[in-house]
Design an enzyme around this catalytic site. Structure first.
Site, PDB file in Angstrom:
ATOM      1  N   GLY A 137       0.803  -1.225   0.000  1.00  0.00           N
ATOM      2  CA  GLY A 137       0.000   0.000   0.000  1.00  0.00           C
ATOM      3  C   GLY A 137       0.830   1.267   0.000  1.00  0.00           C
ATOM      4  O   GLY A 137       0.280   2.363  -0.025  1.00  0.00           O
ATOM      5  N   HIS A 138       2.152   1.166   0.015  1.00  0.00           N
ATOM      6  CA  HIS A 138       3.013   2.365   0.139  1.00  0.00           C
ATOM      7  C   HIS A 138       4.146   2.302  -0.858  1.00  0.00           C
ATOM      8  O   HIS A 138       5.269   2.010  -0.479  1.00  0.00           O
ATOM      9  CB  HIS A 138       3.567   2.439   1.570  1.00  0.00           C
ATOM     10  CG  HIS A 138       4.049   3.796   1.954  1.00  0.00           C
ATOM     11  ND1 HIS A 138       5.351   4.198   1.779  1.00  0.00           N
ATOM     12  CD2 HIS A 138       3.404   4.840   2.509  1.00  0.00           C
ATOM     13  CE1 HIS A 138       5.498   5.436   2.236  1.00  0.00           C
ATOM     14  NE2 HIS A 138       4.321   5.833   2.680  1.00  0.00           N
ATOM     15  N   PHE A 139       4.022   2.522  -2.017  1.00  0.00           N
ATOM     16  CA  PHE A 139       2.870   2.875  -2.823  1.00  0.00           C
ATOM     17  C   PHE A 139       2.787   1.887  -3.981  1.00  0.00           C
ATOM     18  O   PHE A 139       3.828   1.560  -4.560  1.00  0.00           O
ATOM     19  CB  PHE A 139       3.012   4.297  -3.378  1.00  0.00           C
ATOM     20  CG  PHE A 139       3.091   5.355  -2.320  1.00  0.00           C
ATOM     21  CD1 PHE A 139       1.930   5.767  -1.666  1.00  0.00           C
ATOM     22  CD2 PHE A 139       4.293   5.912  -1.946  1.00  0.00           C
ATOM     23  CE1 PHE A 139       1.998   6.749  -0.692  1.00  0.00           C
ATOM     24  CE2 PHE A 139       4.368   6.885  -0.973  1.00  0.00           C
ATOM     25  CZ  PHE A 139       3.220   7.310  -0.338  1.00  0.00           C
TER      26      PHE A 139
END
Length: 153
Positions: A54-56
């Site tokens: 999720g990052h990124f």
């Protein structure tokens, strides 16, 4: 440092001194130690770290807060190794971060080198100065204050 602790110290040795476990153990190896003064350690940053999902997506970057956490864990190892190398009934909590600066992204494939110097101890607290580097280039730095809390079994 006791005679039983030899450098380098790998993950099983680190786990004997820190309560952190996957996915939150952020130090893979301790390579240098000057008890009560300085430690050098590192984390191999791999593409399968859970935070990269999720990052990124498409441009994975290690979150800056985790770089600082890795420095804090290295500081905890400095203290633990200076005390003999066990964390029985003791936990160190992050209390304060000062002067955090981020100057380079940390991405999969990097080796995050962690240098932590003990600036001073105050009763049950330790003040560390940490610098994280990749390929000799500073990625982040901060002053980190940790406090010891007796862990009741």
């Amino acid at each position: 440092m006791t005679d039983a602790l030899k450098l380098p110290i790998d993950v099983p040795g680190i786990q004997a001194m820190l309560p952190h476990r996957y996915p939150f153990l952020l130090v893979d190896r301790v390579t240098e130690l000057e008890p009560n003064k300085r430690i050098l350690a590192y984390k191999n940053v791999t593409n399968n770290e859970p935070f990269f999902n999720g990052h990124f997506p498409g441009q994975p970057v290690m979150p800056g807060v985790l770089v600082i956490e890795a420095l804090a864990q290295a500081g905890g190892l400095l203290t633990q190794l200076s005390l003999g190398g066990t964390f029985e009934n003791k936990l160190f909590y992050l209390v304060k971060i000062d002067g955090a600066r981020f100057s380079r992204m940390v991405v999969p494939g990097d080796r995050l080198d962690l240098e932590v110097v003990l600036k001073r101890t105050i009763r049950n607290m330790a003040l560390y100065q940490g610098i994280a580097r990749v390929d000799g280039e500073q990625a982040a730095c901060a002053d980190i204050l940790c406090a010891e809390v007796v862990n009741k079994p």
